[in-house]
Design a protein around this motif. Structure first.
Motif, PDB file in Angstrom:
ATOM      1  N   LYS A  39     104.931  69.362  19.233  1.00 57.75           N
ATOM      2  CA  LYS A  39     104.622  69.782  20.602  1.00 57.75           C
ATOM      3  C   LYS A  39     105.506  70.958  21.014  1.00 57.75           C
ATOM      4  O   LYS A  39     105.099  71.793  21.812  1.00 57.75           O
ATOM      5  CB  LYS A  39     104.806  68.639  21.599  1.00 57.75           C
ATOM      6  N   LEU A  40     106.707  71.010  20.486  1.00 58.16           N
ATOM      7  CA  LEU A  40     107.621  72.094  20.840  1.00 58.16           C
ATOM      8  C   LEU A  40     107.369  73.360  20.033  1.00 58.16           C
ATOM      9  O   LEU A  40     107.605  74.465  20.518  1.00 58.16           O
ATOM     10  CB  LEU A  40     109.070  71.655  20.644  1.00 58.16           C
ATOM     11  N   LEU A  41     106.897  73.199  18.811  1.00 64.63           N
ATOM     12  CA  LEU A  41     106.688  74.346  17.922  1.00 64.63           C
ATOM     13  C   LEU A  41     105.211  74.446  17.572  1.00 64.63           C
ATOM     14  O   LEU A  41     104.563  73.449  17.293  1.00 64.63           O
ATOM     15  CB  LEU A  41     107.517  74.182  16.648  1.00 64.63           C
ATOM     16  N   SER A  42     104.680  75.632  17.539  1.00 64.47           N
ATOM     17  CA  SER A  42     103.251  75.797  17.268  1.00 64.47           C
ATOM     18  C   SER A  42     102.938  75.826  15.777  1.00 64.47           C
ATOM     19  O   SER A  42     101.799  75.740  15.387  1.00 64.47           O
ATOM     20  CB  SER A  42     102.740  77.078  17.925  1.00 64.47           C
ATOM     21  N   ASP A  43     103.957  75.917  14.959  1.00 62.88           N
ATOM     22  CA  ASP A  43     103.773  76.029  13.515  1.00 62.88           C
ATOM     23  C   ASP A  43     104.205  74.727  12.851  1.00 62.88           C
ATOM     24  O   ASP A  43     105.347  74.292  12.998  1.00 62.88           O
ATOM     25  CB  ASP A  43     104.610  77.209  12.998  1.00 62.88           C
ATOM     26  N   GLU A  44     103.299  74.108  12.097  1.00 65.58           N
ATOM     27  CA  GLU A  44     103.591  72.821  11.471  1.00 65.58           C
ATOM     28  C   GLU A  44     104.759  72.914  10.491  1.00 65.58           C
ATOM     29  O   GLU A  44     105.589  72.009  10.406  1.00 65.58           O
ATOM     30  CB  GLU A  44     102.353  72.284  10.756  1.00 65.58           C
ATOM     31  N   SER A  45     104.836  74.012   9.765  1.00 63.21           N
ATOM     32  CA  SER A  45     105.924  74.206   8.811  1.00 63.21           C
ATOM     33  C   SER A  45     107.269  74.274   9.521  1.00 63.21           C
ATOM     34  O   SER A  45     108.248  73.659   9.083  1.00 63.21           O
ATOM     35  CB  SER A  45     105.672  75.486   8.006  1.00 63.21           C
ATOM     36  N   ALA A 130     105.178  69.140  25.475  1.00 61.64           N
ATOM     37  CA  ALA A 130     106.299  68.280  25.097  1.00 61.64           C
ATOM     38  C   ALA A 130     106.676  67.363  26.250  1.00 61.64           C
ATOM     39  O   ALA A 130     106.949  66.172  26.050  1.00 61.64           O
ATOM     40  CB  ALA A 130     107.495  69.125  24.671  1.00 61.64           C
ATOM     41  N   LEU A 131     106.673  67.898  27.462  1.00 58.16           N
ATOM     42  CA  LEU A 131     107.002  67.087  28.638  1.00 58.16           C
ATOM     43  C   LEU A 131     105.966  65.981  28.842  1.00 58.16           C
ATOM     44  O   LEU A 131     106.318  64.825  29.081  1.00 58.16           O
ATOM     45  CB  LEU A 131     107.102  67.983  29.873  1.00 58.16           C
ATOM     46  N   VAL A 132     104.689  66.328  28.719  1.00 62.80           N
ATOM     47  CA  VAL A 132     103.615  65.325  28.839  1.00 62.80           C
ATOM     48  C   VAL A 132     103.781  64.253  27.770  1.00 62.80           C
ATOM     49  O   VAL A 132     103.660  63.047  28.039  1.00 62.80           O
ATOM     50  CB  VAL A 132     102.222  66.004  28.732  1.00 62.80           C
ATOM     51  N   TYR A 133     104.066  64.663  26.552  1.00 62.21           N
ATOM     52  CA  TYR A 133     104.245  63.712  25.452  1.00 62.21           C
ATOM     53  C   TYR A 133     105.384  62.729  25.763  1.00 62.21           C
ATOM     54  O   TYR A 133     105.220  61.513  25.628  1.00 62.21           O
ATOM     55  CB  TYR A 133     104.509  64.463  24.148  1.00 62.21           C
TER      56      TYR A 133
END
Length: 175
Positions: A39-45, A130-133
């Protein structure tokens, strides 16, 4: 609730040097922290790199943790820091693909409404996702999230208010 109590029990064993308990503890928290990093980073890697760094830091710092009750906020705070470390190492990029879907609340097929909510959440900024999560899916209080994200409670309450308003707008609802 039972899972948190069990996690704290395993934590106490891991703090006493039980390597099997440490491995079990890391397995217990891996999926949730992976979703949070996503949720914080847009890249899975990048998210997986941040997660690995967070798990290493968590394992190394277990003996310094004084209160098992603080464990859950502590691990999310460490993960948040490691995600921010990953972002600092990258050039600024405004392009963003969608993120992974939020976790389902059960094993049944999601309803159309649930799919609509997930799609609307994915339209939010990564920090808002991230906040919603943390608030809605993990059940942390605003005070706990403030500790994790190192932001004031007032700021988080305001952000949640604006997120709710944006979600209402996305659904075409009028307050």
């Amino acid at each position: 609730m039972v899972k948190k109590v069990y996690t704290e029990f395993v934590l106490l064993k891991a703090q006493q040097g039980d390597t099997e308990a440490l491995q079990e503890l890391l397995n217990l928290i891996n999926d949730k922290l992976s979703l949070f990093a996503g949720k914080l980073l847009s890249d899975e890697s990048l998210a997986q790199d941040a997660l690995q760094n967070a798990l290493i830091a968590i394992a190394a710092g277990l003996k310094t943790l004084r209160s098992p009750r603080a464990f859950h906020t502590w691990i999310y705070r460490i993960t948040s820091y490691k995600c921010h470390d990953q972002l600092r190492q990258l050039p600024i990029n405004t392009d963003s693909d969608g993120l992974d879907a939020l976790p389902s609340t059960d094993d049944t097929e999601p309803s159309d409404t649930e799919l609509d909510v997930r799609a609307a959440i994915q339209q939010l900024a990564h920090s808002d996702q991230a906040l919603v999560y943390l608030f809605y899916y993990e059940g942390f209080t605003v005070a706990e999230i403030a500790d994790i994200l190192k932001q004031s409670q007032g700021t988080l309450k305001s952000r949640l208010f604006h997120i709710r308003k944006k979600m209402q707008h996305l659904f075409g609802e009028q307050s």
